[in-house]
Motif scaffolding. Structure first.
Motif, PDB file in Angstrom:
ATOM      1  N   HIS A  86       0.870  -1.280  -0.131  1.00 30.69           N
ATOM      2  CA  HIS A  86      -0.091  -0.040   0.176  1.00 30.69           C
ATOM      3  C   HIS A  86       0.961   1.212  -0.018  1.00 30.69           C
ATOM      4  CE1 HIS A  86      -3.702   2.084   0.518  1.00 30.69           C
ATOM      5  NE2 HIS A  86      -4.481   0.980   0.959  1.00 30.69           N
ATOM      6  N   ASP A  87       0.186   2.480  -0.303  1.00 32.92           N
ATOM      7  CA  ASP A  87       0.957   3.755  -0.224  1.00 32.92           C
ATOM      8  C   ASP A  87       0.643   4.251   1.211  1.00 32.92           C
ATOM      9  OD1 ASP A  87      -0.232   3.388  -3.305  1.00 32.92           O
ATOM     10  OD2 ASP A  87       1.895   4.054  -3.305  1.00 32.92           O
ATOM     11  N   ILE A  88       1.739   3.911   2.156  1.00 31.07           N
ATOM     12  CA  ILE A  88       1.695   4.603   3.328  1.00 31.07           C
ATOM     13  C   ILE A  88       2.997   5.565   3.329  1.00 31.07           C
ATOM     14  CG2 ILE A  88       2.044   4.226   5.794  1.00 31.07           C
ATOM     15  CD1 ILE A  88      -0.672   2.929   4.361  1.00 31.07           C
ATOM     16  N   GLY A 144       3.233  18.150  -9.479  1.00 25.91           N
ATOM     17  CA  GLY A 144       2.557  18.068  -8.401  1.00 25.91           C
ATOM     18  C   GLY A 144       3.157  17.272  -7.480  1.00 25.91           C
ATOM     19  N   ARG A 145       3.920  16.488  -7.869  1.00 30.89           N
ATOM     20  CA  ARG A 145       4.604  15.555  -6.892  1.00 30.89           C
ATOM     21  C   ARG A 145       5.856  16.022  -5.938  1.00 30.89           C
ATOM     22  NH1 ARG A 145       3.202   9.494  -8.870  1.00 30.89           N
ATOM     23  NH2 ARG A 145       3.316   9.076  -6.594  1.00 30.89           N
ATOM     24  N   VAL A 146       6.155  17.220  -6.180  1.00 28.60           N
ATOM     25  CA  VAL A 146       7.049  17.940  -5.206  1.00 28.60           C
ATOM     26  C   VAL A 146       6.882  17.650  -3.833  1.00 28.60           C
ATOM     27  CG1 VAL A 146       8.125  19.580  -6.801  1.00 28.60           C
ATOM     28  CG2 VAL A 146       6.264  20.235  -5.567  1.00 28.60           C
ATOM     29  N   VAL A 183      11.642   1.653  -2.394  1.00 26.70           N
ATOM     30  CA  VAL A 183      11.841   3.155  -2.924  1.00 26.70           C
ATOM     31  C   VAL A 183      11.480   3.301  -4.431  1.00 26.70           C
ATOM     32  CG1 VAL A 183      14.219   2.335  -3.512  1.00 26.70           C
ATOM     33  CG2 VAL A 183      13.739   4.735  -2.664  1.00 26.70           C
ATOM     34  N   LYS A 184      10.920   4.461  -4.414  1.00 32.20           N
ATOM     35  CA  LYS A 184      10.560   5.065  -5.800  1.00 32.20           C
ATOM     36  C   LYS A 184      10.657   6.433  -6.074  1.00 32.20           C
ATOM     37  CE  LYS A 184       5.769   6.145  -3.926  1.00 32.20           C
ATOM     38  NZ  LYS A 184       4.553   5.794  -3.792  1.00 32.20           N
ATOM     39  N   HIS A 185      10.529   6.964  -7.377  1.00 35.55           N
ATOM     40  CA  HIS A 185      10.143   5.935  -8.553  1.00 35.55           C
ATOM     41  C   HIS A 185      11.507   6.148  -9.348  1.00 35.55           C
ATOM     42  CE1 HIS A 185       6.582   8.134  -6.987  1.00 35.55           C
ATOM     43  NE2 HIS A 185       5.958   7.200  -7.436  1.00 35.55           N
ATOM     44  N   PHE A 186      11.880   4.978  -9.665  1.00 32.07           N
ATOM     45  CA  PHE A 186      13.398   4.823 -10.257  1.00 32.07           C
ATOM     46  C   PHE A 186      13.152   4.749 -11.652  1.00 32.07           C
ATOM     47  CE2 PHE A 186      17.515   4.163  -9.469  1.00 32.07           C
ATOM     48  CZ  PHE A 186      18.083   3.181 -10.151  1.00 32.07           C
ATOM     49  N   VAL A 227      12.288  -1.726  -5.317  1.00 27.92           N
ATOM     50  CA  VAL A 227      12.349  -0.395  -6.072  1.00 27.92           C
ATOM     51  C   VAL A 227      11.267  -0.601  -7.053  1.00 27.92           C
ATOM     52  CG1 VAL A 227      13.737   0.632  -7.768  1.00 27.92           C
ATOM     53  CG2 VAL A 227      14.819  -0.511  -5.735  1.00 27.92           C
ATOM     54  N   MET A 228      10.621   0.547  -7.052  1.00 28.51           N
ATOM     55  CA  MET A 228       9.640   0.774  -8.139  1.00 28.51           C
ATOM     56  C   MET A 228      10.197   1.671  -9.266  1.00 28.51           C
ATOM     57  SD  MET A 228       5.836   2.638  -7.798  1.00 28.51           S
ATOM     58  CE  MET A 228       5.360   1.770  -6.316  1.00 28.51           C
ATOM     59  N   THR A 229       9.718   1.026 -10.621  1.00 27.15           N
ATOM     60  CA  THR A 229      10.229   1.795 -11.747  1.00 27.15           C
ATOM     61  C   THR A 229       9.006   2.894 -11.977  1.00 27.15           C
ATOM     62  OG1 THR A 229       8.839   0.322 -13.132  1.00 27.15           O
ATOM     63  CG2 THR A 229      11.001  -0.112 -12.881  1.00 27.15           C
ATOM     64  N   SER A 230       9.726   4.081 -12.418  1.00 24.16           N
ATOM     65  CA  SER A 230       8.985   5.328 -12.701  1.00 24.16           C
ATOM     66  C   SER A 230       8.318   5.367 -13.970  1.00 24.16           C
ATOM     67  CB  SER A 230       9.745   6.485 -12.667  1.00 24.16           C
ATOM     68  OG  SER A 230      10.798   6.418 -13.740  1.00 24.16           O
ATOM     69  N   PHE A 231       7.220   6.363 -14.309  1.00 30.08           N
ATOM     70  CA  PHE A 231       6.184   6.075 -15.384  1.00 30.08           C
ATOM     71  C   PHE A 231       7.103   6.787 -16.743  1.00 30.08           C
ATOM     72  CE2 PHE A 231       2.278   5.113 -13.808  1.00 30.08           C
ATOM     73  CZ  PHE A 231       2.019   5.497 -12.627  1.00 30.08           C
ATOM     74  N   ASN A 232       8.045   7.632 -16.317  1.00 30.73           N
ATOM     75  CA  ASN A 232       8.655   8.449 -17.086  1.00 30.73           C
ATOM     76  C   ASN A 232       9.780   7.556 -18.200  1.00 30.73           C
ATOM     77  OD1 ASN A 232      10.074   8.754 -14.585  1.00 30.73           O
ATOM     78  ND2 ASN A 232      11.616   9.091 -15.701  1.00 30.73           N
ATOM     79  N   SER A 262       6.835  -2.666 -11.075  1.00 37.79           N
ATOM     80  CA  SER A 262       6.717  -1.505 -11.939  1.00 37.79           C
ATOM     81  C   SER A 262       5.661  -0.504 -11.362  1.00 37.79           C
ATOM     82  CB  SER A 262       5.961  -1.996 -13.316  1.00 37.79           C
ATOM     83  OG  SER A 262       4.661  -2.150 -13.003  1.00 37.79           O
ATOM     84  N   ASP A 263       5.548   0.713 -11.879  1.00 32.68           N
ATOM     85  CA  ASP A 263       4.613   1.717 -11.270  1.00 32.68           C
ATOM     86  C   ASP A 263       3.137   0.918 -11.963  1.00 32.68           C
ATOM     87  OD1 ASP A 263       4.530   5.070 -10.188  1.00 32.68           O
ATOM     88  OD2 ASP A 263       2.952   3.452 -10.012  1.00 32.68           O
ATOM     89  N   CYS A 264       2.004   1.591 -11.382  1.00 43.49           N
ATOM     90  CA  CYS A 264       0.844   1.086 -11.822  1.00 43.49           C
ATOM     91  C   CYS A 264       0.701   1.270 -13.377  1.00 43.49           C
ATOM     92  CB  CYS A 264      -0.345   1.877 -10.981  1.00 43.49           C
ATOM     93  SG  CYS A 264      -1.708   1.208 -11.048  1.00 43.49           S
ATOM     94  N   GLY A 465       0.466  16.590  -5.830  1.00 42.91           N
ATOM     95  CA  GLY A 465       0.529  15.074  -5.489  1.00 42.91           C
ATOM     96  C   GLY A 465       0.348  14.346  -6.970  1.00 42.91           C
ATOM     97  N   GLU A 466       0.099  13.211  -7.193  1.00 33.68           N
ATOM     98  CA  GLU A 466      -0.054  12.750  -8.469  1.00 33.68           C
ATOM     99  C   GLU A 466      -1.035  13.417  -9.381  1.00 33.68           C
ATOM    100  OE1 GLU A 466       0.006   8.391  -8.639  1.00 33.68           O
ATOM    101  OE2 GLU A 466      -0.159   8.369 -10.927  1.00 33.68           O
ATOM    102  N   SER A 467      -0.585  13.420 -10.495  1.00 39.09           N
ATOM    103  CA  SER A 467      -1.523  14.060 -11.595  1.00 39.09           C
ATOM    104  C   SER A 467      -2.114  15.629 -10.904  1.00 39.09           C
ATOM    105  CB  SER A 467      -2.622  13.189 -11.679  1.00 39.09           C
ATOM    106  OG  SER A 467      -3.568  13.109 -11.192  1.00 39.09           O
TER     107      SER A 467
HETATM  108  C1  GLC Z   1       0.826   5.583  -8.401  1.00 36.65           C
HETATM  109  C2  GLC Z   1       1.824   6.083  -8.207  1.00 36.65           C
HETATM  110  C3  GLC Z   1       2.732   5.353  -7.119  1.00 36.65           C
HETATM  111  C4  GLC Z   1       1.962   4.360  -6.345  1.00 36.65           C
HETATM  112  C5  GLC Z   1       1.404   3.462  -7.123  1.00 36.65           C
HETATM  113  C6  GLC Z   1       0.224   2.471  -6.491  1.00 36.65           C
HETATM  114  O1  GLC Z   1       0.304   5.640  -9.760  1.00 36.65           O
HETATM  115  O2  GLC Z   1       2.834   6.522  -9.061  1.00 36.65           O
HETATM  116  O3  GLC Z   1       3.579   6.492  -6.519  1.00 36.65           O
HETATM  117  O4  GLC Z   1       2.830   3.753  -5.421  1.00 36.65           O
HETATM  118  O5  GLC Z   1       0.644   4.069  -8.142  1.00 36.65           O
HETATM  119  O6  GLC Z   1      -0.455   3.407  -5.847  1.00 36.65           O
END
Ligand code: GLC
Length: 714
Positions: A86-88, A144-146, A183-186, A227-232, A262-264, A465-467
């Protein structure tokens, strides 16, 4: 220790593909009545996959997760326990200040302790792993994610990344109340061009190694399990299919041996990126790059079998991924105890308990930055005719988008928090984005009959935040226009800002008597703010991110390069220099800036020698004196500038800091050791060393300080 190989040998290919896939844990019913292990993306998941999935995200609660795990262990073929993720990010139900706010405390130990609390609340609620810390560097306030980052500086970001991992994981993820950290987002998601969410990123290896890779590495050195890969896309290759990033850098250079997720839906999004033509291509590139778990998109499950049959994919890649996932389950102790710390009784006792709320209040006090104060603050208790006005004056919106299980109902409003200290009255004035004449009229009437106005302004949480990227970084809506009407009344005005990102507020800064940056301060944010306004606590936070004059300056960071034509006066517009004809190149408030309820004087900056060899250490010191009438905490910052290198070097680099508490008239000698390690950098052809030549050293109150001493490395 389970025999994981034996477990894997029993699995056929379909079983393995389920093990390396992750779905949302919510159950959803499709139009035709079929019930799925729900996912918002409506992929045509199938019953076999649902029963044998390797991990779930987005569900929590001791009762629910015990139930899901039980059913899974009954129905699944190999009885391999699920991991619940989960995203805690900054709290489970007790929500701490957003990471950008917390980084302004310059106290990584607050991140360690608050994530320890978040881990405990998560663990008793059945979770095993959190998708945190986000170690991306913040470079552009439009992004947004700053709000989720630990600011613009690599040194501070690295300290916080490590602290979050140590807090979440404790000594061992198998221990009670520990959860694994991802750790993210790589990597380098914060470099999204123009701050546009999910945008492409382009960066030299020099920039990546100097500024962006270290904070991920710091999290890995602290033992992050995932490690979570980033969208970019990074330099033309999406992170989830980027072999250079995931194999050469992450696995080989950084030595990471854990799980990559991977990211979502980031894997299937490689089609949109134009990196592959179809989901089979996406599946192949992600597995070849080494993504062990596919989050929510199901190309692995749908495509891998045929790719192997057609000889386009080596089945060993699947086995490697499965083994990494099984090892993580083993490290979490899930084979012995699939329910880990899930406990309804403990959940009731621990989640949002008073001790946790008290700490949330403490961390918020340490994160709130005083940007301006003409002496109107602290506002002594009992002051009458105080009005609290504005869209956030009586709002509970203190939580950023990653509020997990935090609830706004648990957040006091500012009006409520200062109720007992002042005879305070409230009017809304305008909304975040709306205005109406009646409400404005009422607010102006109240303001006219008041002496002190606390003007609470800001962004809605969803504006960061995201988007949550914005094309400008002003106060949204009609808030500035409304503030002008308030200022025009000639009263004392204390502005409080609630925002996820730095805002461009030069006009506000001209007119307000005081400005407090409260950020999105979490469950206890306004109670903490009350402690600062009444003076029970003197603010000590410092900005971990620059506040631009305007959006045109973005991206703007303190550790920039000098260029061949540095402006003579950085504050002023300039021609024929690296600047603008309509604006200076310095931000409104610099990195490291923040006021307290006293003032400090720096004197006697000196260095122990003007030459240094690589085996020496130099001592730089200066005296800091509290010149005011109240105790206060100064954050003395150590910056170094390498005057010339085989690659150009930034005009400042934060290399240390010390928080010093001083009583009125008390002085303290602050000293820093300079060693060769601090002077090294990523040179051409992947070298990493220091180079002879001149260096400048600053012991400063913020990144704008110009007082330095010099030495030469020989
Ligand atoms: C989101 C986010 C990521 C989050 C993942 C799972 O799109 O980019 O930071 O951990 O999906 O909710």
């Amino acid at each position: 220790m389970k025999n994981l190989k034996a477990i894997m040998e029993k699995m056929d290919l379909r079983d393995k593909l389920c093990e390396i896939s992750q779905l949302y844990g919510k159950l959803e019913t499709a139009e035709d009545g079929r019930v799925f292990m729900g996912i918002n993306y409506r992929f045509d998941s199938d019953r076999f996959m649902d029963d044998n999935i390797g991990s779930l995200l987005g569900v929590s609660g001791a009762k629910a997760l015990i139930e899901i795990q039980k059913k899974h262990l009954e129905k699944s073929k190999h009885k391999i326990p699920l991991i619940f993720m989960h995203d805690i990010i900054h709290g489970y139900k007790t929500i701490f200040p957003s990471p950008l706010a917390l980084s302004c405390s310059w106290q990584p130990e607050l991140a360690r302790k608050s994530s320890r609390i978040a881990a405990k609340e998560s663990a008793v609620s059945g979770l095993h792993l959190t998708f945190a810390p986000m170690a991306d560097l913040a470079v552009d306030a439009r992004w947004g994610r700053v709000v989720e980052t630990s600011g613009e500086d690599v040194y501070l970001n690295s300290l916080f990344s490590r602290a979050y991992v140590e807090g979440f994981q404790g000594n061992d993820v198998k221990d009670s109340f520990s959860i694994a950290s991802c750790v993210k987002h790589f990597a380098a998601y914060g470099l999204a061009i123009a701050g546009k969410e999910y945008n492409t990123t382009e960066a030299s290896e020099y920039n990546l190694r100097e500024n962006h890779f270290p904070s991920y590495k710091s999290a890995l050195d602290a033992g992050a399990k995932m490690v979570m890969t980033s969208f970019n896309a990074l330099n033309g290759v999406p992170a989830s299919g980027n072999k250079w990033l995931l194999q050469d850098i992450l696995r080989k250079e950084m030595g990471f041996a854990g799980v990559v997720i991977s990211d979502c839906t980031a894997i299937v999004e490689m089609i949109n990126h134009g990196y592959c033509e179809d989901s089979a291509g996406a599946c192949q590139k992600a597995l070849e790059a080494g993504v062990d778990i596919e989050m929510v998109s199901i190309t692995y499950f749908k495509e891998a079998e045929k790719l192997i049959e057609d000889g386009r994919l080596d089945s060993k890649l699947i086995d490697n991924a499965v083994m990494n996932v099984l090892k993580l389950k083993e490290e979490l102790g899930l084979f012995e105890n699939p329910f880990k710390d899930a406990d309804e009784e403990l959940e009731r006792e621990v989640v949002l308990c008073k001790e946790h709320r008290d700490y949330a209040r403490e961390t918020a006090r340490e994160s709130i930055v005083l940007l301006k104060n003409d002496g109107v603050l602290p506002l002594s208790k009992g002051t009458q005719k105080v009005a609290v006005i504005g869209p956030v004056a009586n709002s509970r919106q203190m939580l950023d988008v990653w509020f997990a299980y935090g609830e706004e109902k648990d957040c006091a409003t500012l009006y409520e928090a200062i109720q007992n200290d002042y005879g305070v009255r409230y009017a809304k004035g305008v909304g975040i984005l709306t205005e109406n004449k009646k409400e404005i009229g009422e607010a102006l009437e109240l303001a006219k009959s008041s002496d002190i106005i606390i003007l609470a302004l800001g962004e809605a949480p969803l504006m960061s935040g995201e988007s949550g990227s914005r094309s400008n970084i002003n106060l949204p809506g009609f808030q500035e226009k409304f503030a002008d009407e308030i200022f025009a009344l000639g009263k004392k005005v204390i502005v409080v800002l609630y925002n996820g990102r730095p805002l461009a507020i030069p006009a506000l800064n001209e007119k307000a008597n005081a400005i407090i940056e409260a950020w999105l301060p979490g469950t206890e944010g306004n109670n903490a703010l009350r402690d600062i306004i009444v003076g029970d606590y003197s603010p000590s936070a410092r900005l971990a991110t620059s506040f631009p004059y305007n959006v045109g300056q973005c991206p703007i960071c303190y550790n920039r390069y000098n260029t061949g034509r540095p402006p003579k006066n950085e504050m002023k517009p300039a021609r024929f220099s690296a600047g603008y004809v309509d604006c200076g190149v310095t931000p409104l408030f610099p990195f490291g800036y923040g006021l307290t309820y006293t003032t400090f004087e720096y004197s006697g900056l000196k260095i122990s020698a003007d030459k240094m060899t690589r085996t020496d250490t130099l001592t730089v010191s200066c005296m800091i004196t509290n010149m005011g009438t109240r105790e206060g905490i100064e954050v003395a910052q150590l910056y170094i500038r390498d005057m010339a290198g085989s690659l150009i070097r930034p005009i400042r680099m934060l290399k240390g800091f010390e928080r010093v508490s001083l009583k009125p008239n008390e002085s303290r000698l602050v000293t820093f050791e300079i060693d060769n390690e601090m002077l090294k950098f990523n040179t051409m052809d992947n070298g990493y060393c220091s180079e002879n030549g001149k260096f400048r050293v600053f012991i400063a109150e913020n990144a704008h300080d110009t007082n330095f001493v010099e030495f030469t490395l020989v």
